[in-house]
Scaffold this motif. Structure first.
Motif, PDB file in Angstrom:
ATOM      1  N   GLY A 188      14.335  -5.456  21.732  1.00  0.00           N
ATOM      2  CA  GLY A 188      14.034  -4.054  22.005  1.00  0.00           C
ATOM      3  C   GLY A 188      12.531  -3.817  22.040  1.00  0.00           C
ATOM      4  N   SER A 189      12.075  -2.791  21.317  1.00  0.00           N
ATOM      5  CA  SER A 189      10.645  -2.478  21.309  1.00  0.00           C
ATOM      6  C   SER A 189       9.848  -3.504  20.521  1.00  0.00           C
ATOM      7  N   GLY A 190      10.498  -4.196  19.584  1.00  0.00           N
ATOM      8  CA  GLY A 190       9.792  -5.127  18.705  1.00  0.00           C
ATOM      9  C   GLY A 190       9.024  -4.436  17.602  1.00  0.00           C
ATOM     10  N   PRO A 259      19.271  -2.181  26.244  1.00  0.00           N
ATOM     11  CA  PRO A 259      20.602  -2.108  26.872  1.00  0.00           C
ATOM     12  C   PRO A 259      21.336  -3.446  26.886  1.00  0.00           C
ATOM     13  N   VAL A 260      20.599  -4.528  27.038  1.00  0.00           N
ATOM     14  CA  VAL A 260      21.230  -5.857  27.026  1.00  0.00           C
ATOM     15  C   VAL A 260      21.803  -6.147  25.641  1.00  0.00           C
ATOM     16  N   ARG A 262      22.738  -3.921  23.414  1.00  0.00           N
ATOM     17  CA  ARG A 262      23.902  -3.051  23.179  1.00  0.00           C
ATOM     18  C   ARG A 262      25.134  -3.589  23.901  1.00  0.00           C
ATOM     19  N   ALA A 263      24.940  -4.132  25.097  1.00  0.00           N
ATOM     20  CA  ALA A 263      26.067  -4.689  25.843  1.00  0.00           C
ATOM     21  C   ALA A 263      26.614  -5.934  25.154  1.00  0.00           C
ATOM     22  N   ALA A 264      25.723  -6.726  24.568  1.00  0.00           N
ATOM     23  CA  ALA A 264      26.148  -7.973  23.936  1.00  0.00           C
ATOM     24  C   ALA A 264      26.731  -7.760  22.546  1.00  0.00           C
ATOM     25  N   LEU A 265      26.135  -6.838  21.782  1.00  0.00           N
ATOM     26  CA  LEU A 265      26.485  -6.699  20.363  1.00  0.00           C
ATOM     27  C   LEU A 265      27.261  -5.435  20.045  1.00  0.00           C
ATOM     28  N   GLY A 266      27.363  -4.533  21.002  1.00  0.00           N
ATOM     29  CA  GLY A 266      28.081  -3.293  20.749  1.00  0.00           C
ATOM     30  C   GLY A 266      27.307  -2.365  19.832  1.00  0.00           C
ATOM     31  N   GLU A 267      28.020  -1.579  19.060  1.00  0.00           N
ATOM     32  CA  GLU A 267      27.407  -0.559  18.212  1.00  0.00           C
ATOM     33  C   GLU A 267      26.502  -1.153  17.146  1.00  0.00           C
ATOM     34  N   GLY A 272      21.796  -2.489  13.420  1.00  0.00           N
ATOM     35  CA  GLY A 272      21.515  -3.787  12.822  1.00  0.00           C
ATOM     36  C   GLY A 272      20.353  -4.530  13.430  1.00  0.00           C
ATOM     37  N   VAL A 273      19.921  -4.148  14.634  1.00  0.00           N
ATOM     38  CA  VAL A 273      18.891  -4.917  15.334  1.00  0.00           C
ATOM     39  C   VAL A 273      17.737  -4.041  15.825  1.00  0.00           C
ATOM     40  N   LEU A 274      18.065  -2.918  16.461  1.00  0.00           N
ATOM     41  CA  LEU A 274      17.052  -2.127  17.148  1.00  0.00           C
ATOM     42  C   LEU A 274      16.322  -1.138  16.245  1.00  0.00           C
ATOM     43  N   THR A 275      16.873  -0.848  15.072  1.00  0.00           N
ATOM     44  CA  THR A 275      16.181  -0.019  14.099  1.00  0.00           C
ATOM     45  C   THR A 275      15.944  -0.858  12.850  1.00  0.00           C
TER      46      THR A 275
END
Length: 304
Positions: A188-190, A259-260, A262-267, A272-275
């Motif tokens: 994501g943003s990193g 978006p990639v 979210r498509a791979a890992l779902g909710e 768990g990853v982007l925040t």
């Protein structure tokens, strides 16, 4: 010293059990299958079943059992399982401990930095309020189930753990092969913070809290929430760079788009990853714990 451990077969539990046994402590593992030795005892937290005799004589209890957070996509049923495994397990264990005629001195119950929600750039310690989201909701309910233990006079600590670094499992274990191929990249943003701790320091911190040391003196021991993280959290981008350097491979120049993920890992991808959480272990430092690994580069070198 006799210590009861739930979740003893997991990454954290197995490391803690090895450490305790190496120092001569007797460890009784609560297991969901038929016991295979005198150091195992059966329990079924979903049905509220536990053998009270297994708890007799215990001086400390470490409760680590719970369904995995990031090992499956979050369907509605999986989210119920994540919540139920923590609430039911803690409720069953605490009720049994509180009913003992002679209770253990301390209960250390797993928790997570997800309590704080997404903190952005804001640094938080144990005094911060709970955040928003499913994980924050889970942690609030999880920790609430430990209150009857404290009310029964058991010193109770909730271990708000961050990302534990081990090549044997956890998030690092899953992403390490990708980085060894030179395919590691920011997510994501990193800019989201990852609050990490080496496995050695996690075990050391838990044992320090178990012993009841406070500032190097016997002050009755710490109780309540404790952030079990290293003092210097880093952004995902910094973590990516450090891990790529540790395995002597370049990191990919472009981040993996949100978006990639979210498509791979779902909710799970969002919470768990982007925040992330920029968490500092204020109470652990105040209790006199001396970290083996304060900086991420040092920790990764030791782990790898």
């Amino acid at each position: 010293m006799t210590v009861i451990v739930t979740g003893a077969s997991g990454l954290l539990g197995s490391a803690l059990v090895r450490s305790l046994r190496a120092d001569g402590s007797r460890v009784v593992r609560l297991v969901r299958r038929a016991p295979q030795s005198t150091d195992e005892s059966f329990w079924n937290p979903e049905k509220g079943l536990i053998d009270p005799a297994a708890l007799r004589g215990a001086e400390a209890v470490v409760h680590l059992a719970g369904a995995g957070i990031g090992d499956r996509r979050w369907s509605d049923e999986r989210k119920r399982e994540i919540m139920r495994s923590r609430v039911d397990g803690t409720r069953t264990l605490v009720a049994a401990l509180a009913s003992q005629p002679v209770r253990p001195a301390v209960l250390l119950s797993a928790s997570a930095v997800g309590y704080y929600g997404d903190t952005g750039d804001r640094e938080v310690d144990e005094s911060a309020p709970p955040g928003e989201g499913f994980l924050a909701e889970v942690v609030r309910a999880w920790e609430a189930e430990t209150r009857p233990a404290a009310e029964a006079g058991i010193r109770t600590v909730t271990l708000r753990t961050g990302l534990v670094l081990s090549r044997e499992g956890g998030m690092l274990g899953r992403i390490l092969p990708i980085f060894k191929l030179g395919l590691g990249a920011p997510l994501g943003s990193g800019r989201q913070y990852w609050s990490w701790i080496s496995l050695d320091d996690w075990v050391g911190a838990v044992r320090h809290l178990m012993a009841g040391r406070a500032g190097g003196q016997d002050g009755g021991g710490v109780s309540g929430p404790v952030n079990v993280t290293a003092p210097e959290p880093v952004t995902n981008a910094a973590f990516t760079s450090a891990l790529a350097g540790a395995v002597h491979r370049p990191a990919m120049p472009l981040a993996v788009p949100a978006p990639v993920l979210r498509a791979a890992l779902g909710e799970f991808a969002q919470e768990g990853v982007l925040t992330g959480q920029r968490v500092v272990p204020r109470r652990l430092l105040d209790a006199g714990y001396a970290f083996r690994h304060i900086r991420l580069n040092e920790a990764l070198s030791a782990v790898l």
